[in-house]
Scaffold this active site. Structure first.
Site, PDB file in Angstrom:
ATOM      1  N   LYS A   1       0.845  -1.205   0.000  1.00 15.11           N
ATOM      2  CA  LYS A   1       0.000   0.000   0.000  1.00 15.11           C
ATOM      3  C   LYS A   1       0.874   1.246   0.000  1.00 15.11           C
ATOM      4  O   LYS A   1       0.592   2.224  -0.696  1.00 15.11           O
ATOM      5  CB  LYS A   1      -0.935  -0.012   1.216  1.00 15.11           C
ATOM      6  CG  LYS A   1      -2.095  -0.951   1.018  1.00 15.11           C
ATOM      7  CD  LYS A   1      -2.806  -1.326   2.284  1.00 15.11           C
ATOM      8  CE  LYS A   1      -3.764  -2.479   1.982  1.00 15.11           C
ATOM      9  NZ  LYS A   1      -4.219  -3.193   3.157  1.00 15.11           N
TER      10      LYS A   1
ATOM     11  N   GLN B   1      -5.592  -2.260   9.065  1.00 12.30           N
ATOM     12  CA  GLN B   1      -5.341  -3.575   8.492  1.00 12.30           C
ATOM     13  C   GLN B   1      -5.986  -4.658   9.367  1.00 12.30           C
ATOM     14  O   GLN B   1      -5.815  -4.679  10.584  1.00 12.30           O
ATOM     15  CB  GLN B   1      -3.825  -3.807   8.379  1.00 12.30           C
ATOM     16  CG  GLN B   1      -3.431  -5.052   7.630  1.00 12.30           C
ATOM     17  CD  GLN B   1      -3.794  -5.015   6.147  1.00 12.30           C
ATOM     18  OE1 GLN B   1      -3.714  -3.969   5.510  1.00 12.30           O
ATOM     19  NE2 GLN B   1      -4.209  -6.143   5.609  1.00 12.30           N
TER      20      GLN B   1
ATOM     21  N   ASP C   1     -12.174   1.481   3.065  1.00 19.17           N
ATOM     22  CA  ASP C   1     -12.432   0.039   2.981  1.00 19.17           C
ATOM     23  C   ASP C   1     -13.917  -0.254   2.788  1.00 19.17           C
ATOM     24  O   ASP C   1     -14.301  -1.381   2.490  1.00 19.17           O
ATOM     25  CB  ASP C   1     -12.019  -0.625   4.307  1.00 19.17           C
ATOM     26  CG  ASP C   1     -10.732  -1.413   4.209  1.00 19.17           C
ATOM     27  OD1 ASP C   1     -10.370  -1.829   3.103  1.00 19.17           O
ATOM     28  OD2 ASP C   1     -10.104  -1.623   5.262  1.00 19.17           O
TER      29      ASP C   1
HETATM   30  N1  GUN Z   1      -6.859  -7.622   5.293  1.00 19.63           N
HETATM   31  C1  GUN Z   1      -6.926  -8.341   4.150  1.00 19.63           C
HETATM   32  N2  GUN Z   1      -7.573  -7.647   3.195  1.00 19.63           N
HETATM   33  C2  GUN Z   1      -7.903  -6.456   3.737  1.00 19.63           C
HETATM   34  C3  GUN Z   1      -8.590  -5.308   3.242  1.00 19.63           C
HETATM   35  O1  GUN Z   1      -9.027  -5.218   2.094  1.00 19.63           O
HETATM   36  N3  GUN Z   1      -8.743  -4.286   4.124  1.00 19.63           N
HETATM   37  C4  GUN Z   1      -8.290  -4.348   5.406  1.00 19.63           C
HETATM   38  N4  GUN Z   1      -8.491  -3.299   6.198  1.00 19.63           N
HETATM   39  N5  GUN Z   1      -7.661  -5.401   5.893  1.00 19.63           N
HETATM   40  C5  GUN Z   1      -7.471  -6.439   5.058  1.00 19.63           C
END
Ligand code: GUN
Length: 284
Positions: A53, A97, A120
């Site tokens: 990211k 996350q 998200d």
């Molecule tokens: N963990 C695995 N995929 C994701 C996601 O798309 N967003 C978040 N916040 N955590 C994750």
């Protein structure tokens, strides 16, 4: 043999557009899109996602705010940090996350994020908006999958779509997005009877189970499109999806590989949501 859907190409095209819009926003309004990413603990997979990211933020000239917090960070501390980020004008998107350590309640954390910064799309306000089809953000993985399906030129309208998995982050929103495109959607899960038979009825099969070797050739209709959301490790520790690729691919019209399929699209869609959050700020 099915055509392999190239997420590299689809993702690169989208990222070029996002970068252009991001630079225009900076030049015309002095707003640089900013994404805060919070990681609690040392989960190795999560560390890789967070690094990717950050790389995407660099590539697209976004401001990345990174918070790598210890396993012992308390829920109250985390809620306080989110409160500060909610008020920070340089932060347009906040991503916590997942999964979080056991002592932190995921839903409490998600509800603390301001819905306008919830890139998200997991906050109940945003989930509700998706349900009625009037939304600002779409969850990144399902939205990326729709882009991949669209890139093939195959219409979703009227198709039998089967989604295996009912998580809040993939399965449920995936079904809703397919429904918005006029598909006939079936959601399967661990209690489903006749799973193989239902999967074999799908024109478009999306597997978000998280188990290696789960989707076998007998579960796939000749000419179907297969989308593999799995991120698993096989017996040799090699990264693999849910789909038994070598035996399934020859039956399909299109199939996504793992790695290099759905994964890269998720981050691209996160960047798109963050840009959108920054653009909304301008409009205010
Ligand atoms: N963990 C695995 N995929 C994701 C996601 O798309 N967003 C978040 N916040 N955590 C994750």
């Amino acid at each position: 043999m099915g055509n392999i859907i190239s997420s590299k190409e689809v993702s690169a095209t989208l990222r070029a557009k996002i970068r252009e819009r991001s630079l225009a926003l900076q030049e015309n309004c002095g707003i640089q899109p900013g994404l805060a990413v919070i990681l609690v603990g040392n989960d190795p997979a999560s560390q890789i996602y967070v690094r990717n990211k950050q790389k995407a933020c660099e590539e697209l000239r976004f401001h990345a705010f990174e918070y790598k917090l210890s396993e012992n960070y308390t829920q109250d501390q985390l809620l306080d940090l989110i409160g500060v980020l909610n008020k920070d004008n340089k932060v347009h998107g906040i991503l916590v996350q997942l999964p979080l350590p056991d002592h932190i309640d995921e839903q409490t954390v998600i509800r603390t994020i301001s819905p306008e910064k919830d890139v998200d799309a997991l906050h109940p306000t945003n989930v509700g908006k998706i349900m009625i089809g009037d939304y600002e953000f779409l969850p990144c993985t399902p939205a990326g999958i729709i882009e991949l399906i669209d890139s093939t030129g195959v219409s979703i309208d009227g198709k039998q779509c089967v989604v295996v998995g009912r998580s809040n982050i993939v399965g449920k929103p995936m079904a809703m997005l397919l429904l918005h495109r006029n598909a006939t959607v079936t959601i399967c899960h661990s209690h489903t009877h006749n799973l193989a038979e239902i999967c074999a009825s799908a024109d478009i099969l999306v597997s978000a189970v998280g188990k290696a070797h789960f989707i076998t050739a007998d579960m796939v209709k000749e000419g179907a499109m297969v989308i593999d959301v799995g991120m698993n490790h096989d017996e040799n520790g090699k990264l693999c999806g849910d789909v038994e690729f070598d035996e399934v691919a020859p039956k399909t019209s299109y199939i996504t590989p793992v790695p290099g399929g759905v994964g890269p699209m998720t981050i691209t869609m996160l960047m798109k949501n963050t840009l959108h959050a920054a653009e909304m700020k301008r409009q205010k």
